[in-house]
Design an enzyme around this catalytic site. Structure first.
Site, mmCIF file in Angstrom:
data_model
loop_
_atom_site.group_PDB
_atom_site.id
_atom_site.type_symbol
_atom_site.label_atom_id
_atom_site.label_comp_id
_atom_site.label_asym_id
_atom_site.label_seq_id
_atom_site.Cartn_x
_atom_site.Cartn_y
_atom_site.Cartn_z
ATOM 1 N N GLN A 1 0.858 -1.189 0.000
ATOM 2 C CA GLN A 1 0.000 0.000 0.000
ATOM 3 C C GLN A 1 0.891 1.233 0.000
ATOM 4 O OE1 GLN A 1 -0.063 2.224 2.576
ATOM 5 N NE2 GLN A 1 0.843 1.043 4.240
ATOM 6 N N SER B 1 3.806 -0.491 3.698
ATOM 7 C CA SER B 1 4.063 -1.822 4.242
ATOM 8 C C SER B 1 4.248 -2.844 3.121
ATOM 9 C CB SER B 1 2.955 -2.247 5.206
ATOM 10 O OG SER B 1 1.699 -2.016 4.642
ATOM 11 N N GLU C 1 -10.527 -2.188 5.571
ATOM 12 C CA GLU C 1 -9.329 -2.417 6.359
ATOM 13 C C GLU C 1 -9.650 -2.449 7.844
ATOM 14 O OE1 GLU C 1 -4.805 -0.706 6.927
ATOM 15 O OE2 GLU C 1 -6.134 0.279 5.525
ATOM 16 N N ASN D 1 -5.683 4.922 16.264
ATOM 17 C CA ASN D 1 -6.801 4.737 17.187
ATOM 18 C C ASN D 1 -7.345 6.071 17.700
ATOM 19 O OD1 ASN D 1 -6.421 2.074 16.687
ATOM 20 N ND2 ASN D 1 -6.264 1.452 18.835
ATOM 21 N N GLU D 2 -6.504 7.109 17.665
ATOM 22 C CA GLU D 2 -7.015 8.431 18.050
ATOM 23 C C GLU D 2 -8.056 8.902 17.033
ATOM 24 O OE1 GLU D 2 -3.826 7.516 18.258
ATOM 25 O OE2 GLU D 2 -3.674 7.616 20.445
#
Lengths: 409, 331
Positions: A125, A160, A247, A390-391
């Site tokens: 990606q 990645s 995702e 996660n924020e």
């Protein structure tokens, strides 16, 4: 309300379990974030594909089995319970493929999907840029219109698998008007490109343990034909967001991965744990409960999706509540925060349980369980960062699910 | 597999929610806390009419047969409105007597199903020496090891940190049953109580979250709603995550209880997982509610304090977090 499987689903589970028992390597493969490991994992993808286990939820014409979402979950449970290798092709299968099913052309699907399913082409990606992380829409890499295609320029990072992968997909700015008008989501185009093309430089980046799990990509006048644009030029944000939904949603980290790890943690606790250490016992129990909760939550989602129609890879229509039928919308943010925190807690607990062996690198000869806890721990640490931090996920939960007002990030 | 409530179950929840909303929950709770059980017992009768208590009573004693999923659905709504009274204990006593059967069951179960009898139940060892709302109950059952007694009287009320929970030690009473069968029935009753407490906690947590979301959406500081601040948002997001992932554990525990019989598959670990997850989630929501209401959240005049304090009490009722976690790993 029930948790029962049909006879056909039980048979599917039995078939998957038997195949895995016969084929999963007895010794874990080397880490897929190394050159040797990457090659070994590519071979494993070939083996999976040969017996049509690499993309079970895809239609048969592309190498799948047309599996239902529940069958896919069953396969994943069996896959991780068998201790099978990590999926080196996951970027392609989990992110690009759903986008192609939804927005691609027949020609693109026919050209891209079979080699993705077989592991012949491994995808990376290419979302983030040095100045565009959580604020992805501010990205600056450009796609410039030329005769028959596009010229890519700019820099991507945290890509990645790019150190060893064959091709990549990502967003590029094809029109600056949106950016200048304060609407940065406009004017982006979703493109696929080869990592060995003229003008592409790949600089691997060592993750926390030094393995080149991701890379920087430098793009200098890289030509991409029109055939490799997904969706309409300028509509890339919308196209990509359907991918981001996947995702974070059902398809990136299936519960099987966590229930299998929780089972192994329970075994480890029973074998090595000090029964008097109730603090550690409670953490083991919480990991087990968390894995079980994630599985049940997913079954509930799968039941709802099955009722509305659609599946992880199938075509989808419009559903209620601002989400597409066959998808879970903003609720996927609940999943993402939950599994990524659970994954770290599980592995931290295992390493603490291992005492002096907990600090050994996965490459140490003495590393317990062939280094799988150490490797899993390192892998888990990235979870709260990728696929939308996660924020950001908690902002989405608060704003879209709880209805709280938008504020500064 | 269809791991979702069906339309009938959802409609049942909606109708209970409507009935309980209309009953002025805060006034009912405050009256109950002050020892005036009138409004609470009036509501009790309507819950019985709606069929809530019958869900734990066998057919032959004027119940519907044991329906744990419907019980979980009911208790979530009861928790949402913090309905006072020995609700969990009555249902658990019904489960106990239903297992024991015979004249004992015939004596008490029809009254429980109809709402005439509010029962309390105390598992003296190892669970707790206290019976909830014994002073308001028509029958107080006490299990001690393998012995079941009907308490003769109760000691003085020991106030709980949740003012709507009136605790007392049962005293004396005739032995009703004794032996292994009784011990097994009591273990089943304890699981039913833990399931209902877990479901109740889910409802308590939902209200804490919803009311706090409403408050921070309206409360303005520095010229903006405090709910626009990330520190506030993230706390509430975490409360929602905890509740969302506890709920399917509660449903799975109910299914495990539904499919299990005395010799059937063990439902203990599933119930324990649900209990600890749901009560921790409600407690998390309660702590966030207290914190995000500022000083107001620290007052007893805020009606939401009734929910905040209930979340704390439910955490250790019918299985402490440590007991539940140990049970999960015991397999």
């Amino acid at each position: 309300m029930d948790l029962d499987f049909t006879a056909a689903e039980d048979a599917f589970r039995t078939e998957a379990r038997a195949w895995l028992a016969a084929h999963v390597p007895a010794t874990p493969l080397p880490s897929l974030e190394t050159a040797d490991g990457f090659a070994a994992h590519r071979e494993w993808e070939r083996a999976l594909h040969a017996d049509r286990w690499s993309v079970v939820s895809w239609p048969e014409e592309f190498g799948g089995r047309g599996a239902s979402i529940l069958q896919w979950l069953i396969f994943e449970e069996e896959y991780y319970a068998a201790g099978a290798p990590g999926r080196v092709s996951q970027n392609g299968i989990n992110l690009l493929a759903p986008t192609l099913f939804e927005h691609g052309t027949d020609e693109q699907r026919a050209r891209v999907l079979p080699s993705m399913a077989s592991g012949e082409v491994i995808w990376a990606q290419a979302w983030s840029e040095p100045e565009s992380g959580s604020d992805l829409a501010s990205l600056r890499s450009t796609a410039q219109r030329v005769d028959g295609g596009w010229l890519l320029n700019g820099q991507k990072t945290w890509s990645s698998r790019a150190a060893f992968a064959d091709r990549a997909f990502g967003l590029f700015r094809s029109d600056r008007e949106g950016l200048e008008a304060g609407k940065p989501h406009r004017g982006l185009t979703y493109l696929m490109f080869p990592l060995d093309a003229d003008g592409v430089t790949v600089r691997p980046i060592g993750r926390l343990d030094g393995k080149p799990a991701f890379a920087e990509l430098f793009l200098d006048e890289v030509f991409v034909p029109d055939a490799d644009v997904i969706g309409e030029p300028g509509q890339g944000w919308k196209v990509a967001m359907s991918t981001a939904g996947n995702e974070r949603g059902l398809t990136l980290r299936s519960p099987g991965r966590f229930t299998a790890a929780a089972d192994r943690l329970t075994e480890l606790w029973r074998a090595e744990g000090d029964p008097g250490d109730t603090a550690l016992r409670d953490r083991v129990a919480d990991a087990v409960i968390g894995a079980r909760a994630y599985r049940l939550f997913t079954y509930a989602n799968a039941s709802r999706i099955a009722e509305e129609g659609g599946g992880p890879a199938g075509p989808s229509g419009k559903g209620g509540g601002g989400r597409r039928a066959g998808s879970i919308g903003a609720e996927s943010s609940l999943n993402k925060v939950f599994w990524s925190d659970l994954d770290i807690a599980l592995h931290e607990t295992a390493l603490d349980l291992l005492g002096p062996y907990g600090e050994l690198s996965d490459e140490a000869n003495d590393a317990p369980a062939h280094g799988s806890w150490a490797e899993g721990y390192t892998f888990s640490l990235a979870g709260p960062i990728y696929a939308g931090t996660n924020e950001i996920q908690r902002d989405i939960i608060a704003e879209r699910l709880l209805g709280l007002p938008k504020g500064r990030r | 597999m269809r791991f979702l409530l069906d339309d009938e179950q959802r409609e049942f929840a909606r109708s209970l929610d409507k009935m309980l909303s209309a009953a002025d929950p805060a006034a009912t709770i405050r009256a109950w806390a002050a020892g005036d059980t009138g409004p609470g017992r009036a509501l009790w009768a309507r819950l019985a009419e709606a069929g809530v208590f019958a869900l734990a009573v066998p057919d032959e004693h004027e119940g519907t047969g044991f329906l744990p999923v419907e019980l979980a659905v009911s208790f979530r709504e009861l928790g949402r409105h913090a309905t006072p009274g020995p609700l969990v204990e009555t249902v658990a006593a019904a489960a106990l007597l239903g297992r024991l059967g015979g004249p004992l069951a015939a004596d008490h179960l029809p009254g429980i199903a109809s709402g005439k009898t509010a029962a309390s139940l105390c598992l003296a060892s190892p669970t707790s020496p206290y019976a909830l709302d014994a002073d308001a109950a028509d029958a107080v059952f006490v299990v001690d090891g393998d012995t079941l007694r009907l308490a003769e009287s109760t000691g003085p009320v020991q106030p709980s940190s949740d003012p709507a929970r009136r605790l007392a030690r049962p005293v004396g009473g005739a032995v009703l049953r004794q032996g292994e069968e009784m011990a097994a029935a009591a273990a089943h009753a304890a699981e039913v109580a833990a399931l209902c407490t877990a479901a109740q906690a889910l409802g308590v947590g939902r209200t804490l979250l919803a009311q706090t979301v409403a408050y921070v959406g309206g409360r303005t500081q520095f010229g903006v709603a405090i709910g626009s601040f990330q520190a506030v948002k993230h706390r509430l997001a975490d409360a929602l995550i905890a509740l969302e992932f506890a709920e399917p554990l509660v449903h799975a525990a109910a299914l495990a209880l539904a499919s299990g019989d005395a010799e059937g598959p063990a439902s203990g670990p599933a119930v324990a997982a649900a209990k600890v997850a749901a009560c921790e989630a409600a407690y998390t929501a309660g702590r966030s509610a207290l914190q995000l209401h500022g000083a107001l959240g620290y007052t007893e005049e805020l009606d939401l304090s009734l929910w905040i304090r209930k979340a704390r009490a439910l955490r250790t009722a019918w299985g402490t977090p440590a007991e539940c976690r140990a049970r999960v790993l015991a397999g």
